[in-house]
Design a protein around this motif. Structure first.
Motif, PDB file in Angstrom:
ATOM      1  N   GLU A  33       0.828  -1.206   0.000  1.00 20.16           N
ATOM      2  CA  GLU A  33       0.000   0.000   0.000  1.00 20.16           C
ATOM      3  C   GLU A  33       0.854   1.244   0.000  1.00 20.16           C
ATOM      4  O   GLU A  33       1.924   1.303   0.614  1.00 20.16           O
ATOM      5  N   ASP A  34       0.382   2.255  -0.720  1.00 20.26           N
ATOM      6  CA  ASP A  34       0.878   3.616  -0.570  1.00 20.26           C
ATOM      7  C   ASP A  34      -0.134   4.340   0.312  1.00 20.26           C
ATOM      8  O   ASP A  34      -1.236   4.688  -0.140  1.00 20.26           O
ATOM      9  N   PRO A  35       0.193   4.567   1.587  1.00 18.96           N
ATOM     10  CA  PRO A  35      -0.803   5.122   2.516  1.00 18.96           C
ATOM     11  C   PRO A  35      -1.180   6.562   2.204  1.00 18.96           C
ATOM     12  O   PRO A  35      -2.257   7.018   2.605  1.00 18.96           O
ATOM     13  N   VAL A  36      -0.332   7.282   1.499  1.00 17.51           N
ATOM     14  CA  VAL A  36      -0.645   8.678   1.147  1.00 17.51           C
ATOM     15  C   VAL A  36      -1.695   8.715   0.046  1.00 17.51           C
ATOM     16  O   VAL A  36      -2.670   9.465   0.118  1.00 17.51           O
ATOM     17  N   LEU A  37      -1.525   7.883  -0.977  1.00 20.14           N
ATOM     18  CA  LEU A  37      -2.458   7.852  -2.099  1.00 20.14           C
ATOM     19  C   LEU A  37      -3.704   7.016  -1.831  1.00 20.14           C
ATOM     20  O   LEU A  37      -4.716   7.170  -2.516  1.00 20.14           O
ATOM     21  N   GLY A  38      -3.609   6.104  -0.862  1.00 23.20           N
ATOM     22  CA  GLY A  38      -4.690   5.138  -0.684  1.00 23.20           C
ATOM     23  C   GLY A  38      -4.698   4.115  -1.797  1.00 23.20           C
ATOM     24  O   GLY A  38      -5.749   3.582  -2.169  1.00 23.20           O
ATOM     25  N   LEU A  39      -3.531   3.833  -2.335  1.00 24.49           N
ATOM     26  CA  LEU A  39      -3.391   2.914  -3.464  1.00 24.49           C
ATOM     27  C   LEU A  39      -2.928   1.554  -2.940  1.00 24.49           C
ATOM     28  O   LEU A  39      -1.892   1.455  -2.284  1.00 24.49           O
ATOM     29  N   LYS A  40      -3.705   0.513  -3.237  1.00 19.29           N
ATOM     30  CA  LYS A  40      -3.356  -0.842  -2.826  1.00 19.29           C
ATOM     31  C   LYS A  40      -2.864  -1.619  -4.043  1.00 19.29           C
ATOM     32  O   LYS A  40      -3.541  -1.649  -5.074  1.00 19.29           O
ATOM     33  N   VAL A  41      -1.715  -2.236  -3.906  1.00 18.71           N
ATOM     34  CA  VAL A  41      -1.108  -2.991  -5.001  1.00 18.71           C
ATOM     35  C   VAL A  41      -0.850  -4.412  -4.520  1.00 18.71           C
ATOM     36  O   VAL A  41      -0.102  -4.624  -3.564  1.00 18.71           O
ATOM     37  N   THR A  42      -1.495  -5.372  -5.176  1.00 16.94           N
ATOM     38  CA  THR A  42      -1.303  -6.775  -4.829  1.00 16.94           C
ATOM     39  C   THR A  42      -0.370  -7.419  -5.838  1.00 16.94           C
ATOM     40  O   THR A  42      -0.655  -7.443  -7.041  1.00 16.94           O
ATOM     41  N   LEU A  43       0.765  -7.912  -5.342  1.00 17.01           N
ATOM     42  CA  LEU A  43       1.719  -8.625  -6.183  1.00 17.01           C
ATOM     43  C   LEU A  43       1.345 -10.105  -6.161  1.00 17.01           C
ATOM     44  O   LEU A  43       1.304 -10.731  -5.098  1.00 17.01           O
ATOM     45  N   LEU A  44       1.052 -10.661  -7.342  1.00 18.12           N
ATOM     46  CA  LEU A  44       0.591 -12.046  -7.454  1.00 18.12           C
ATOM     47  C   LEU A  44       1.707 -12.917  -8.017  1.00 18.12           C
ATOM     48  O   LEU A  44       2.272 -12.616  -9.073  1.00 18.12           O
ATOM     49  N   TYR A  45       2.013 -14.014  -7.320  1.00 20.62           N
ATOM     50  CA  TYR A  45       3.027 -14.973  -7.758  1.00 20.62           C
ATOM     51  C   TYR A  45       2.413 -16.369  -7.719  1.00 20.62           C
ATOM     52  O   TYR A  45       1.750 -16.736  -6.741  1.00 20.62           O
ATOM     53  N   THR A  46       2.663 -17.156  -8.757  1.00 21.95           N
ATOM     54  CA  THR A  46       2.269 -18.561  -8.730  1.00 21.95           C
ATOM     55  C   THR A  46       3.473 -19.414  -9.081  1.00 21.95           C
ATOM     56  O   THR A  46       4.128 -19.191 -10.112  1.00 21.95           O
ATOM     57  N   ALA A  47       3.793 -20.367  -8.208  1.00 22.73           N
ATOM     58  CA  ALA A  47       4.902 -21.302  -8.423  1.00 22.73           C
ATOM     59  C   ALA A  47       4.336 -22.668  -8.789  1.00 22.73           C
ATOM     60  O   ALA A  47       3.447 -23.181  -8.102  1.00 22.73           O
ATOM     61  N   PHE A  48       4.864 -23.253  -9.858  1.00 19.66           N
ATOM     62  CA  PHE A  48       4.345 -24.523 -10.375  1.00 19.66           C
ATOM     63  C   PHE A  48       5.222 -25.685  -9.924  1.00 19.66           C
ATOM     64  O   PHE A  48       6.444 -25.556  -9.838  1.00 19.66           O
ATOM     65  N   SER A  49       4.585 -26.823  -9.668  1.00 13.89           N
ATOM     66  CA  SER A  49       5.291 -27.982  -9.130  1.00 13.89           C
ATOM     67  C   SER A  49       5.766 -28.948 -10.204  1.00 13.89           C
ATOM     68  O   SER A  49       6.576 -29.830  -9.918  1.00 13.89           O
ATOM     69  N   ASP A  50       5.266 -28.800 -11.441  1.00 13.35           N
ATOM     70  CA  ASP A  50       5.618 -29.755 -12.491  1.00 13.35           C
ATOM     71  C   ASP A  50       6.559 -29.192 -13.543  1.00 13.35           C
ATOM     72  O   ASP A  50       6.986 -29.910 -14.444  1.00 13.35           O
ATOM     73  N   VAL A  51       6.900 -27.917 -13.447  1.00 16.09           N
ATOM     74  CA  VAL A  51       7.782 -27.290 -14.424  1.00 16.09           C
ATOM     75  C   VAL A  51       8.424 -26.075 -13.754  1.00 16.09           C
ATOM     76  O   VAL A  51       7.856 -25.500 -12.820  1.00 16.09           O
ATOM     77  N   ASP A  52       9.610 -25.687 -14.213  1.00 12.02           N
ATOM     78  CA  ASP A  52      10.347 -24.603 -13.558  1.00 12.02           C
ATOM     79  C   ASP A  52       9.847 -23.238 -14.011  1.00 12.02           C
ATOM     80  O   ASP A  52      10.529 -22.503 -14.745  1.00 12.02           O
ATOM     81  N   VAL A  53       8.658 -22.884 -13.564  1.00 15.11           N
ATOM     82  CA  VAL A  53       8.016 -21.634 -13.958  1.00 15.11           C
ATOM     83  C   VAL A  53       7.394 -20.960 -12.745  1.00 15.11           C
ATOM     84  O   VAL A  53       6.788 -21.614 -11.895  1.00 15.11           O
ATOM     85  N   ILE A  54       7.553 -19.639 -12.701  1.00 17.19           N
ATOM     86  CA  ILE A  54       6.842 -18.788 -11.747  1.00 17.19           C
ATOM     87  C   ILE A  54       6.193 -17.668 -12.546  1.00 17.19           C
ATOM     88  O   ILE A  54       6.842 -17.045 -13.388  1.00 17.19           O
ATOM     89  N   THR A  55       4.904 -17.436 -12.318  1.00 15.52           N
ATOM     90  CA  THR A  55       4.219 -16.344 -13.001  1.00 15.52           C
ATOM     91  C   THR A  55       4.040 -15.176 -12.047  1.00 15.52           C
ATOM     92  O   THR A  55       3.928 -15.351 -10.836  1.00 15.52           O
ATOM     93  N   ARG A  56       4.020 -13.972 -12.631  1.00 14.78           N
ATOM     94  CA  ARG A  56       3.810 -12.760 -11.841  1.00 14.78           C
ATOM     95  C   ARG A  56       2.804 -11.851 -12.529  1.00 14.78           C
ATOM     96  O   ARG A  56       2.795 -11.712 -13.748  1.00 14.78           O
ATOM     97  N   SER A  57       1.965 -11.212 -11.732  1.00 11.08           N
ATOM     98  CA  SER A  57       1.079 -10.167 -12.227  1.00 11.08           C
ATOM     99  C   SER A  57       0.784  -9.213 -11.074  1.00 11.08           C
ATOM    100  O   SER A  57       1.186  -9.460  -9.929  1.00 11.08           O
ATOM    101  N   VAL A  58       0.072  -8.152 -11.386  1.00  8.42           N
ATOM    102  CA  VAL A  58      -0.167  -7.087 -10.407  1.00  8.42           C
ATOM    103  C   VAL A  58      -1.618  -6.633 -10.501  1.00  8.42           C
ATOM    104  O   VAL A  58      -2.152  -6.443 -11.596  1.00  8.42           O
ATOM    105  N   ARG A  59      -2.242  -6.467  -9.340  1.00 12.07           N
ATOM    106  CA  ARG A  59      -3.611  -5.923  -9.262  1.00 12.07           C
ATOM    107  C   ARG A  59      -3.563  -4.630  -8.462  1.00 12.07           C
ATOM    108  O   ARG A  59      -3.022  -4.602  -7.351  1.00 12.07           O
TER     109      ARG A  59
END
Length: 380
Positions: A138-164
């Protein structure tokens, strides 16, 4: 478990079969730092890689050098306009014209499976295939909430990232919302990108990473023949079969940017996401913006292993066709046989002859829509 939180150390460790990705929370202000991405680790006792025990230290110990801290700390998702002069990940414009953003960790969730991304194409995985970490900042001054999304996979060497991004304050304009940022030490990196044109797509380009900026982008409204939303950093003398490689691929077909910056202290920052050129999103109070995802691959076995990881991942976690894992029908396309000059009888003749040779499908290529009798009208 693919994702573990070490509460005492305030460390998040994300594991794939052969790689680990580590995030750390530091100082009383809860800065989110990138600790490590590489070969799989047995534990998470590597917080020293954040270098908070050396100058300029953290702001609670040396607030006089706060700007130096911002400009050297390996940020997990870099803010804007407050002292970190490297490429930012997010920027805004408020009604008063202010552009600064500074994000601090608030809370987190870890759960099995992978959520969809509202309104966007995205990879998928069930509860047995992956785990997801949501880091709420969070940026408490702006009131902006940012969620960092990570998914780690168990069957292949991949991690995905996105932002909300969610606006809990007053209306503002989102002027940059990248999906990925990562800082690490330079290791004689070579940047691999892919360029081209019609009929000669995906031509490989290798460039040594030098001081300053380099990368790949498109402002054509599409990923295009000319540029592809992918880049990789190959360390040292990495080749097809050996050496460390970091791959980043953007799951998005619009304007994009992928950039590498080699900084003053010989560190490297990689960023990727929607191109900020012509991007301006009116984020009203209560509104939410979902950025597309980046697919990250780490390989300790060269470019070949990185490529195979991507191929395996997209077959298992992106393609939804029923023919994904089985033999597909053999088809014939009418274009070279007829161009625009065809009717029902001609198509049926082609289909009958094709069937004799075991061909199972006829694709009518061009001319089935509008008044498409030549190549300068009615293209659908």
């Amino acid at each position: 478990m693919a994702i573990t939180y070490f509460e005492k150390e305030r460390i998040f460790k994300l594991d794939t079969p052969a790689s680990s990705y580590v995030i750390g929370i530091v100082d009383k202000e809860n800065f989110v730092g990138h600790v490590y991405f590489g070969k799989k680790l047995r534990d998470a006792k590597i917080a020293d890689l954040l270098r908070t025990g050396e100058g300029p230290f953290v702001p609670s110990e040396n607030n006089r050098e706060r700007v130096s801290f911002y400009d050297t700390f390996p940020m997990e998702y870099a803010g804007n306009g407050l002292g970190d002069y490297r490429r930012s990940s997010i920027s805004v414009r408020t009604a008063g014209g202010h552009t600064a953003v500074s994000l601090f960790y608030v809370s987190h969730k870890i759960y099995a499976g992978k959520p969809g991304l509202a309104g966007l194409p995205a990879t998928f995985g069930d509860e047995n295939a992956c785990e997801t970490l949501e880091l709420l900042c969070e940026d408490p001054v702006l009131g902006l909430k940012v969620t960092l999304l990570y998914t780690a996979f168990s069957d292949v060497d991949v991690i995905t990232r996105s932002v909300r991004i969610e606006n809990d304050g007053e209306m503002l304009y989102l002027t940059k919302a990248l999906s990925f940022s990562m800082d690490m030490d330079n290791r004689d990196f070579t940047l691999l990108t892919m360029h081209g044109s019609w009929a000669r797509e995906r031509m490989l380009e290798h460039r040594k990473v030098k001081k300053g900026f380099m990368g790949v982008e498109s402002v054509r409204g599409e990923s295009s023949h000319q540029e592809h939303p992918f880049m990789a950093l190959a360390a040292g003398n990495a080749d097809q079969s050996q050496g460390e490689v970091y791959g980043m691929h953007f799951v998005y077909s619009g304007n994009f940017i992928g950039q590498v910056e080699r900084c003053q202290f010989d560190t490297v920052r990689m960023v990727m996401g929607i191109n900020q050129e012509e991007f301006c999103w009116n984020l009203k109070a209560g509104d939410e913006f979902q950025a597309p995802e980046v697919v990250m691959v780490y390989s300790a076995e060269g470019l070949g292993k990185m490529t195979r990881s991507y191929h395996a991942f997209y077959r298992r976690h992106m393609i939804r066709s029923p023919y994904n894992h089985k033999k597909r029908p053999i088809l014939i396309n009418n274009w070279e046989a007829t161009y625009f000059d065809f009717d029902t009888d001609k198509l049926l003749d082609i289909a009958r002859e094709a069937k004799k040779d075991g061909i199972e499908m006829l694709v009518m290529d061009d001319g089935w829509f509008g008044k498409r009798n030549k190549d300068d009208s009615s293209l659908g």
